[in-house]
Motif scaffolding. Structure first.
Motif, PDB file in Angstrom:
ATOM      1  N   LYS A 148       0.836  -1.205   0.000  1.00 29.93           N
ATOM      2  CA  LYS A 148       0.000   0.000   0.000  1.00 29.93           C
ATOM      3  C   LYS A 148       0.870   1.253   0.000  1.00 29.93           C
ATOM      4  CE  LYS A 148      -3.700   2.288   2.595  1.00 29.93           C
ATOM      5  NZ  LYS A 148      -4.598   2.195   3.791  1.00 29.93           N
ATOM      6  N   ARG A 149       1.901   1.252   0.818  1.00 26.41           N
ATOM      7  CA  ARG A 149       2.772   2.423   0.909  1.00 26.41           C
ATOM      8  C   ARG A 149       3.587   2.619  -0.356  1.00 26.41           C
ATOM      9  NH1 ARG A 149       4.839   1.361   7.144  1.00 26.41           N
ATOM     10  NH2 ARG A 149       2.929   2.129   8.163  1.00 26.41           N
ATOM     11  N   LEU A 152       1.420   4.090  -3.064  1.00 25.08           N
ATOM     12  CA  LEU A 152       1.141   5.499  -2.800  1.00 25.08           C
ATOM     13  C   LEU A 152       2.350   6.376  -3.118  1.00 25.08           C
ATOM     14  CD1 LEU A 152      -0.547   7.826  -1.595  1.00 25.08           C
ATOM     15  CD2 LEU A 152       0.347   7.174   0.651  1.00 25.08           C
ATOM     16  N   HIS A 164       3.443  12.843  -4.533  1.00 29.30           N
ATOM     17  CA  HIS A 164       3.606  11.614  -3.751  1.00 29.30           C
ATOM     18  C   HIS A 164       5.044  11.114  -3.702  1.00 29.30           C
ATOM     19  CE1 HIS A 164       3.851   9.502  -7.621  1.00 29.30           C
ATOM     20  NE2 HIS A 164       2.863  10.288  -7.999  1.00 29.30           N
TER      21      HIS A 164
END
Length: 238
Positions: A148-149, A152, A164
């Motif tokens: 997830k990180r 992102l 980002h």
């Protein structure tokens, strides 16, 4: 106990910089290198795992095993030098971060963010490798959080996110200089502290071995972090 109880620590009185680092550690570079390359089998209880790949391997990042071993040895030398020195451990960016003002601290913050973001690739790779050999909820959760990180920070997903990517210094050479210097200072300091509080001297080689491998891998990742994040995410889906 630290983390999930896999590392035991003893009592350690608060120390001033006058006692840090100290020379009580008896570190042997050959022993540390053996610890960093001793991964082919692992036994726990009645289970024994054989023919294991190396955690934190850098070979997939475009270097040979021989080059990786050379880099690990160079990192170990720096660990031993730092942990055996009587000098006070003061961070030096060698001019890469400029003066101690708002701009300098912002640059430092950005370099720290680069390291933190690139560590997610290391965590992702380790969790993925662990899942290949032993399915465990903890490994799965680590893998999902890292994925997830990475999505992102490096891919800007979910869509519609801007700003980002970890920010780098405008001067590429100074960015690399500050990045490598900060990794060295943080990991060397961490290794000294963990060795200080470890309950047994047998942990010293393992602590430095892991951090030396992380140093090598993080410095390679920094050469093209987006590429390696994408590669990690693709591998993690298989």
């Amino acid at each position: 106990m630290v983390g999930d109880g896999s590392f035991q620590v003893g009592l350690c009185k608060p120390m001033s910089l006058d006692f840090f680092p100290a020379t009580f550690l008896n570190l042997d570079e050959d022993q540390l290198f053996r610890a960093a390359t001793d991964y082919h089998s692992w036994a726990i209880g009645s289970y024994t795992l054989e023919d294991l790949p190396a955690f934190d391997s850098s070979v997939a990042f475009g270097i040979t095993v021989e080059d990786e071993d050379h880099n690990i040895k160079e990192e170990i030398k720096k660990f031993v030098h730092f942990m055996s020195s009587k000098k006070k451990p003061l961070f030096d960016s060698f001019g890469a971060l400029g003066e101690m003002n708002a701009t300098g601290f912002k640059d430092l913050s950005n370099v720290v963010d680069q390291i933190r973001s690139n560590l997610e690739i290391v965590k992702h790779d380790n969790a993925s490798l662990a899942m290949d050999h032993y399915v465990d909820k903890l490994f799965y959760e680590d893998l999902e959080v890292s994925r997830k990180r990475l999505r992102l920070r490096y891919l800007g997903k979910p869509r519609g996110i801007s700003g980002h990517n970890p920010k780098t210094l405008s001067d590429e050479n100074k960015n690399a200089q500050a990045y490598n210097a900060l990794i060295d200072f943080m990991f060397h300091s961490l290794a000294w502290w963990l060795a200080c509080v470890s309950e047994s001297k047998s942990w010293h080689a393992l602590i430095i071995a892991v951090l030396a491998r992380w140093s090598v891998k993080l410095k390679l990742i920094a050469l093209d972090p987006v590429r390696w994040a994408e590669r990690a995410l693709l591998k993690g889906r298989t």
